[in-house]
Design a protein around this motif. Structure first.
Motif, PDB file in Angstrom:
ATOM      1  N   LEU A 140       0.837  -1.201   0.000  1.00  0.00           N
ATOM      2  CA  LEU A 140       0.000   0.000   0.000  1.00  0.00           C
ATOM      3  C   LEU A 140       0.871   1.249   0.000  1.00  0.00           C
ATOM      4  O   LEU A 140       1.746   1.403   0.849  1.00  0.00           O
ATOM      5  CB  LEU A 140      -0.917   0.038   1.227  1.00  0.00           C
ATOM      6  CG  LEU A 140      -1.898   1.215   1.246  1.00  0.00           C
ATOM      7  CD1 LEU A 140      -2.984   1.019   0.195  1.00  0.00           C
ATOM      8  CD2 LEU A 140      -2.511   1.395   2.618  1.00  0.00           C
ATOM      9  N   ASN A 141       0.620   2.113  -0.941  1.00  0.00           N
ATOM     10  CA  ASN A 141       1.268   3.421  -0.936  1.00  0.00           C
ATOM     11  C   ASN A 141       0.500   4.241   0.098  1.00  0.00           C
ATOM     12  O   ASN A 141      -0.671   4.555  -0.101  1.00  0.00           O
ATOM     13  CB  ASN A 141       1.190   4.068  -2.322  1.00  0.00           C
ATOM     14  CG  ASN A 141       1.797   5.444  -2.363  1.00  0.00           C
ATOM     15  OD1 ASN A 141       1.612   6.253  -1.461  1.00  0.00           O
ATOM     16  ND2 ASN A 141       2.516   5.722  -3.436  1.00  0.00           N
ATOM     17  N   CYS A 142       1.155   4.534   1.207  1.00  0.00           N
ATOM     18  CA  CYS A 142       0.475   5.197   2.331  1.00  0.00           C
ATOM     19  C   CYS A 142       0.068   6.634   2.031  1.00  0.00           C
ATOM     20  O   CYS A 142      -0.732   7.220   2.763  1.00  0.00           O
ATOM     21  CB  CYS A 142       1.350   5.132   3.582  1.00  0.00           C
ATOM     22  SG  CYS A 142       1.601   3.434   4.159  1.00  0.00           S
ATOM     23  N   ASP A 143       0.595   7.219   0.962  1.00  0.00           N
ATOM     24  CA  ASP A 143       0.215   8.579   0.579  1.00  0.00           C
ATOM     25  C   ASP A 143      -0.996   8.598  -0.352  1.00  0.00           C
ATOM     26  O   ASP A 143      -1.880   9.427  -0.208  1.00  0.00           O
ATOM     27  CB  ASP A 143       1.384   9.293  -0.095  1.00  0.00           C
ATOM     28  CG  ASP A 143       2.530   9.548   0.865  1.00  0.00           C
ATOM     29  OD1 ASP A 143       2.269   9.829   2.049  1.00  0.00           O
ATOM     30  OD2 ASP A 143       3.687   9.442   0.429  1.00  0.00           O
ATOM     31  N   THR A 144      -1.024   7.674  -1.307  1.00  0.00           N
ATOM     32  CA  THR A 144      -2.124   7.647  -2.267  1.00  0.00           C
ATOM     33  C   THR A 144      -3.242   6.689  -1.862  1.00  0.00           C
ATOM     34  O   THR A 144      -4.335   6.742  -2.409  1.00  0.00           O
ATOM     35  CB  THR A 144      -1.627   7.228  -3.661  1.00  0.00           C
ATOM     36  OG1 THR A 144      -1.147   5.877  -3.586  1.00  0.00           O
ATOM     37  CG2 THR A 144      -0.538   8.163  -4.164  1.00  0.00           C
ATOM     38  N   CYS A 145      -2.929   5.766  -0.935  1.00  0.00           N
ATOM     39  CA  CYS A 145      -3.862   4.715  -0.508  1.00  0.00           C
ATOM     40  C   CYS A 145      -4.210   3.774  -1.663  1.00  0.00           C
ATOM     41  O   CYS A 145      -5.327   3.243  -1.732  1.00  0.00           O
ATOM     42  CB  CYS A 145      -5.119   5.308   0.124  1.00  0.00           C
ATOM     43  SG  CYS A 145      -4.792   6.187   1.648  1.00  0.00           S
ATOM     44  N   ARG A 146      -3.284   3.574  -2.544  1.00  0.00           N
ATOM     45  CA  ARG A 146      -3.448   2.636  -3.664  1.00  0.00           C
ATOM     46  C   ARG A 146      -2.331   1.601  -3.628  1.00  0.00           C
ATOM     47  O   ARG A 146      -1.237   1.877  -3.132  1.00  0.00           O
ATOM     48  CB  ARG A 146      -3.416   3.376  -5.012  1.00  0.00           C
ATOM     49  CG  ARG A 146      -4.593   4.296  -5.225  1.00  0.00           C
ATOM     50  CD  ARG A 146      -5.873   3.515  -5.335  1.00  0.00           C
ATOM     51  NE  ARG A 146      -7.010   4.380  -5.620  1.00  0.00           N
ATOM     52  CZ  ARG A 146      -8.222   3.938  -5.824  1.00  0.00           C
ATOM     53  NH1 ARG A 146      -8.479   2.667  -5.769  1.00  0.00           N
ATOM     54  NH2 ARG A 146      -9.198   4.786  -6.053  1.00  0.00           N
ATOM     55  N   CYS A 147      -2.607   0.445  -4.175  1.00  0.00           N
ATOM     56  CA  CYS A 147      -1.625  -0.635  -4.212  1.00  0.00           C
ATOM     57  C   CYS A 147      -0.506  -0.303  -5.190  1.00  0.00           C
ATOM     58  O   CYS A 147      -0.764   0.171  -6.303  1.00  0.00           O
ATOM     59  CB  CYS A 147      -2.315  -1.932  -4.614  1.00  0.00           C
ATOM     60  SG  CYS A 147      -1.244  -3.383  -4.534  1.00  0.00           S
ATOM     61  N   LYS A 148       0.716  -0.563  -4.764  1.00  0.00           N
ATOM     62  CA  LYS A 148       1.887  -0.294  -5.612  1.00  0.00           C
ATOM     63  C   LYS A 148       2.005  -1.305  -6.743  1.00  0.00           C
ATOM     64  O   LYS A 148       2.679  -1.045  -7.737  1.00  0.00           O
ATOM     65  CB  LYS A 148       3.164  -0.343  -4.772  1.00  0.00           C
ATOM     66  CG  LYS A 148       3.246   0.716  -3.700  1.00  0.00           C
ATOM     67  CD  LYS A 148       4.510   0.492  -2.860  1.00  0.00           C
ATOM     68  CE  LYS A 148       4.483   1.290  -1.589  1.00  0.00           C
ATOM     69  NZ  LYS A 148       5.615   0.952  -0.710  1.00  0.00           N
TER      70      LYS A 148
END
Length: 147
Positions: free
Chosen positions: A54-62
């Motif tokens: 999880l990209n903690c800034d965008t809240c999307r899966c890397k």
């Protein structure tokens, strides 16, 4: 005659196209949080620790397309298991649609912007740490209540 109502108001989850299904995700990141299960009671507890993808800034899966190959216990959400995943947040669109409830005003399909979920304070943005940064034995101390 074609309905003028949005697809999520007229279709069952199982009848949605892949594009429609994917658009239901509000991008909150809550399903990507590490959860702990009490072995005695079966109760599920959510932590403030996210999956390493999880990209903690965008809240999307890397690595969304490859997530199941990279993370062994990544659960593929589908119409067949939504009813079985009691840990899905009350705000989750998949859960709301299954329960025949309306989407919240901050949902991107309603608001028209993916930033609305973050502005409403629903997402995990700024509230979590990646599991790469937390020792396994520290997970119980990271249990938290989410709104």
């Amino acid at each position: 005659m074609k309905s003028s109502a949005p697809f999520w108001e007229v279709k069952k989850l199982k009848d949605m196209s892949r594009r429609e299904w994917e658009s239901l995700c509000d991008g909150c990141g809550r399903c990507c949080l590490v959860k702990l299960e009490d072995e005695d009671t079966g109760d599920i507890y959510t932590t403030d620790v996210s999956c390493k993808l999880l990209n903690c800034d965008t809240c999307r899966c890397k690595s969304y397309a490859n997530r199941h190959d990279i993370v062994d216990d990544c659960i593929k959400l589908d119409p067949g298991n939504v009813t079985e995943l009691g840990w899905l947040p009350d705000t989750c669109a998949y859960r709301l649609i299954w329960e025949e409830k309306p989407l919240h005003d901050w949902h991107p399909l309603i608001s028209g912007t993916p930033e609305s979920v973050h502005a409403a304070g629903i997402s995990v943005r700024g509230k979590v740490t990646s599991e790469d940064q937390v020792a396994l034995e520290d997970l119980p101390s990271r249990i938290c209540d989410w709104p």
